[in-house]
Motif scaffolding. Structure first.
Motif, PDB file in Angstrom:
ATOM      1  N   HIS A  92       0.743  -1.096  -0.142  1.00  0.00           N
ATOM      2  CA  HIS A  92       0.157  -0.025   0.171  1.00  0.00           C
ATOM      3  C   HIS A  92       0.910   1.153   0.147  1.00  0.00           C
ATOM      4  O   HIS A  92       1.722   1.307   1.064  1.00  0.00           O
ATOM      5  CB  HIS A  92      -0.921   0.065   1.193  1.00  0.00           C
ATOM      6  N   THR A 137      -2.908   4.811  -7.049  1.00  0.00           N
ATOM      7  CA  THR A 137      -2.484   4.257  -5.661  1.00  0.00           C
ATOM      8  C   THR A 137      -2.165   2.946  -5.758  1.00  0.00           C
ATOM      9  O   THR A 137      -2.721   2.158  -6.387  1.00  0.00           O
ATOM     10  CB  THR A 137      -3.597   4.686  -4.634  1.00  0.00           C
ATOM     11  N   ARG A 139      -2.160  -0.440  -4.103  1.00  0.00           N
ATOM     12  CA  ARG A 139      -2.808  -1.320  -3.108  1.00  0.00           C
ATOM     13  C   ARG A 139      -2.441  -2.665  -3.037  1.00  0.00           C
ATOM     14  O   ARG A 139      -3.083  -3.251  -1.962  1.00  0.00           O
ATOM     15  CB  ARG A 139      -4.328  -1.171  -3.637  1.00  0.00           C
ATOM     16  N   HIS A 172      -1.130  -1.492   5.682  1.00  0.00           N
ATOM     17  CA  HIS A 172      -1.719  -2.360   4.847  1.00  0.00           C
ATOM     18  C   HIS A 172      -2.553  -3.424   5.901  1.00  0.00           C
ATOM     19  O   HIS A 172      -2.186  -3.586   6.871  1.00  0.00           O
ATOM     20  CB  HIS A 172      -0.804  -3.023   3.824  1.00  0.00           C
ATOM     21  N   VAL A 187      -8.326  -0.150   2.866  1.00  0.00           N
ATOM     22  CA  VAL A 187      -7.738  -0.348   1.548  1.00  0.00           C
ATOM     23  C   VAL A 187      -8.241   0.857   0.629  1.00  0.00           C
ATOM     24  O   VAL A 187      -7.497   1.286  -0.415  1.00  0.00           O
ATOM     25  CB  VAL A 187      -8.265  -1.477   1.070  1.00  0.00           C
ATOM     26  N   ASN A 405      -5.100  -5.436   0.700  1.00  0.00           N
ATOM     27  CA  ASN A 405      -4.035  -5.373   0.155  1.00  0.00           C
ATOM     28  C   ASN A 405      -3.383  -6.219  -0.471  1.00  0.00           C
ATOM     29  O   ASN A 405      -2.501  -6.802  -0.390  1.00  0.00           O
ATOM     30  CB  ASN A 405      -3.157  -4.334   0.755  1.00  0.00           C
TER      31      ASN A 405
END
Length: 802
Positions: A92, A137, A139, A172, A187, A405
């Motif tokens: 993350h 982003t 993840r 995460h 998340v 994640n």
């Protein structure tokens, strides 16, 4: 006398016809159906046919075993470049900056591209819920960031390491139960949506979401709660209540995901390892703003696809960008780690089940709540088996997605059903035990939905039990030694899916040769062979004499290879087009036989003749050349089922379904916790089997995959780092030849009176019941229930000591 009836605008007029219906060799009868007026007469049963129903060898078998079959990995184009992805090591993170200068200046590098649009993920309902950033982003560990194209794979691999990415790491969570906690790292910073794709997945729009938990989702239309659960449980004489857990399973196809993108001038050609050539084309057209007519997708051979090979995916998006930048074809094939981590998986599940029944077995209530994680994607439900298999007046199935994640899930051979049947059929087995009923007897009493798949399962229970030797089944825990043997059974249920846009073309050249065209891809199931057999039947030819051209979007529209729909979708229009072409040919050849009535012209054994004067038949090639007609071409579209669909669209669902029953025999070493599946007998139905050998192959493959899921496969995530620890084909254990049980397949020929071939798929149904049958055999062997998969030594010993 047939009567015409009103038909949908894209369908020809309908007429009432009396058709054969039922299980061949058991009980058949005549039924009345509304049949499109341009369709051929119903086929006789398989025993009376020349090509259909015969177990001929795959037409491409020699190519595959000699290595001449060309897969995407084998594509070599002049000037082709090789690509490698840059992936994030953190589970993350926010991308702060990306510096590609060192990679761009590396000798042999031709193009670098940074990904700004991310596919295969749920999307925020409100994009403003997350601070804006030009980069997506991150993840999950392994998420794609960028890619490099170079003159060799080694150069691309080295240059990818030179791309410098600055990250801001974020908290995460990678485990299901931990992600459900109110204090768990988030998340997505807000509610998300994820529409379904060609490969399935997704969930209805607008579902509530709290933290990482989204739902409840009640599944398919018609699956909303019914009745009163509390009242139903109160009325029950017996209530079975249990918790079940299934693991994440990754797809592990023999050929990893990959494409070769070749963007020249204003046209794009894509060679893809895919389950749907058109989904690749359509996504490429959407993301690159190209007319579909400017994109060609080719898939000669695909080395396995179990639900995850749809669309262009992130790696494909990058390969196309790189090809456009470099002005050269670019090959992007995932390595094994990327395949495990990012290409898709079967979600895990945590299921809490309550089932109530009367003393005679009548169900009074079914209450199920499930949670599952598809990582950063939705679609982690347990399917529709609880609502579809057994009738019950009080029913509730709540299904929740839990985001973590981890890499995104994707459709996987009967998505949701495998997890759901594992719990449902174990609960039914326990219910039978509590009611002191034989498990088959209980199902005889409750498997009563009036559908032809229910009728098939009733017959399958009988023939499979006899072949398996169910009467030898002993009480639980009968063996005295450390190795205990037991028997179990479970049932399968899957939908009968059709893609009505499917169109097939049949051509006859002026030398009498016949060919068939459709853009459907063959992912190893035998589509080429099945098409050839259906067309050959109309011309009295051997399947080997039919030219089959598939896997190319320049051919007529073909269905995706998913949902067990290809055979059901392509065979009917293939036969309809072949029938129309054969009748046209008959009219052109009739003058060569003293102006015979075209309806009296027949084709058999490579010859053409007139009924009643068979001795004057001539070789078809000779007659065609003399007729000098040039070429005959006929197109036919897949009409609706004769009884219509319960759900219509590009993916249509029949009013009927697919069944199956499996019996398993296992040996359990109670000292080591090792489970060995020794034998499986599977009775399966797929309507009319076009090629029994191919059907048996599908069922055997489904069972092997089911054994692997039940006993071995398990994605291991490290909670601290967020990485998959066994992203390879060594530590990610799968069934091998030594672990494969003896498998016997029993097929039934079922005429459903729904299309001109009555053929259906088999892939999903063959995989659904395996793990549940093994689990029920485990109970019979040990007297203990195992409700957690996989049945590895740790989980087995825990179950034995519970």
């Amino acid at each position: 006398m047939a009567t015409d009836n009103q038909a949908p605008i894209d369908q020809p007029p309908l007429r009432s016809q009396s058709l054969l219906y039922g299980i061949v060799g058991q009980e058949t009868r005549q039924v009345t159906r509304q049949v499109p007026a341009d369709e051929p007469p119903q086929l006789p049963v398989n025993a009376e046919l020349r090509s259909i129903g015969k177990p001929i060898r795959r037409l491409d078998a020699v190519q595959k075993v000699t290595g001449t079959a060309k897969y995407t990995f084998d594509v070599q184009l002049p000037g082709m470049l090789y690509a490698r992805q840059v992936v994030c090591p953190w589970p993350h993170a926010k991308v702060i900056s990306i510096d590609t200068s060192a990679a761009e200046s590396y000798p042999g590098v031709r193009a670098v591209h940074v990904l700004e649009t991310l596919l295969q993920t749920a999307r925020l309902r409100d994009p403003e819920a997350e601070a804006r950033n030009k980069y997506p982003t991150v993840r999950f560990a392994g998420q794609t960031v960028a890619a490099v194209a170079a003159e060799t794979q080694r150069i691309a691999d080295q240059a990818a390491k030179l791309v410098k990415v600055e990250y801001e790491r974020l908290p995460h969570v990678s485990e299901l139960v931990a992600a459900m906690d109110d204090e768990a790292p988030i998340v997505f910073p807000g509610p998300v949506e994820q529409p379904s794709t060609a490969g399935g997945g997704g969930a209805p729009e607008g579902l509530p979401q709290k933290g990482n938990v989204r739902g409840p989702n009640f599944g398919m239309p018609g699956m909303t709660p019914t009745g009163d659960i509390d009242q139903g449980l109160a009325e029950a004489d017996v209530v079975v209540e249990a918790e079940y857990r299934t693991q994440v399973q990754t797809h592990v196809p023999m050929e990893t995901h990959g494409i070769v993108a070749d963007w020249r001038d204003d046209e794009l050609t894509i060679y893809a390892s895919t389950q749907h050539t058109h989904s690749v084309r359509d996504e490429a057209a959407e993301y690159f703003d190209l007319p579909k007519s400017k994109i060609r997708v080719i898939s000669d051979f695909t080395g396995g696809g179990f639900g995850a090979k749809y669309g262009i995916n992130n790696f494909g998006l990058l390969a196309i960008h790189l090809s456009q930048k470099a002005g050269a074809p670019v090959r992007m094939m995932l390595d094994r780690r990327e395949e495990h981590v990012s290409a898709g998986n079967r979600p895990n599940s945590l299921q809490r089940v309550r089932i109530g029944a009367k003393q005679d077995g009548t169900l009074t209530a079914i209450d199920v709540i499930s949670w599952g994680t598809g990582g950063i994607a939705g679609g982690a439900g347990i399917g529709f088996c609880y609502n579809a298999l057994y009738p019950c007046p009080n029913m509730r199935t709540e299904q929740y997605d839990v985001f973590t994640n981890a890499g995104p899930c994707a459709a996987f051979r009967a998505p949701g059903q495998v997890q759901g049947i594992f719990s449902l059929e174990q609960a039914m087995d326990e219910l039978a035990d509590r009611l002191q009923l034989d498990p088959i007897m209980l199902r005889e009493r409750i498997d009563t939905k009036p559908t032809d798949d229910m009728l098939a399962r009733a017959h399958e229970r009988k023939i499979a039990a006899e072949r398996f030797g169910w009467d030898r089944r002993r009480p639980p825990n009968s063996d005295a030694g450390p190795v205990k043997r037991g028997m179990g059974m479970a049932q399968a249920q899957w939908v009968y899916v059709v893609s009505p846009p499917t169109t097939v073309e049949v051509r006859i050249a002026d030398d009498g040769s016949v060919s068939v065209y459709n853009s459907a891809q063959d992912i190893g199931t035998g589509t080429r062979t099945v098409l050839a057999q259906v067309v050959a039947e109309e011309f009295g030819l051997d399947a080997e004499n039919i030219g089959v051209y598939i896997g190319d979007t320049r051919f007529p529209w073909g269905p995706p290879s998913g949902g067990s729909r290809v055979t059901a979708s392509v065979t009917a229009p293939a036969r309809n087009a072949a029938y129309a072409a054969a009748r046209d040919l008959a009219a052109r050849l009739a003058p060569l036989f003293d102006d015979a009535d075209p309806d009296d012209i027949f084709f058999a054994g490579g010859k053409v003749g007139v009924r009643g004067n068979e001795g004057a038949a001539r070789p078809l090639k000779e007659a065609a050349k003399e007729a000098k007609f040039g070429e005959i071409s006929k197109l036919a579209k897949r009409h609706d089922d004769y009884e219509g669909f319960v759900l219509s669209g590009e993916t249509s669902i029949s009013r009927h379904g697919l069944g199956g029953v499996q019996f398993a025999e296992v040996a359990v070493d109670v000292e080591t916790g090792v489970v060995k599946v020794e034998r499986v007998v599977a009775a399966s139905d797929c309507g009319r089997p076009i090629n029994p050998k191919l059907v048996e192959s599908q069922v055997i493959g489904g069972i092997i995959q089911g054994v692997s899921y039940a006993i071995y496969e398990d994605r291991i995530m490290d909670a601290t780092s967020g990485h998959q620890l066994n992203a390879n084909v060594d530590q990610y254990r799968m069934v091998g030849s030594r672990e494969t049980p003896e498998i016997e397949v029993l097929l039934i020929e079922q005429i459903g009176a729904q299309s001109s071939t009555d053929a259906r798929g088999i892939a999903e149904a063959s995989n659904v019941a395996t793990s549940a049958a093994i689990a029920n055999a485990f109970y019979n062997a040990t007297g203990k229930r195992i409700r957690t998969l996989p049945m590895n030594p740790a989980n087995v010993l825990a179950a034995l000591s519970a």
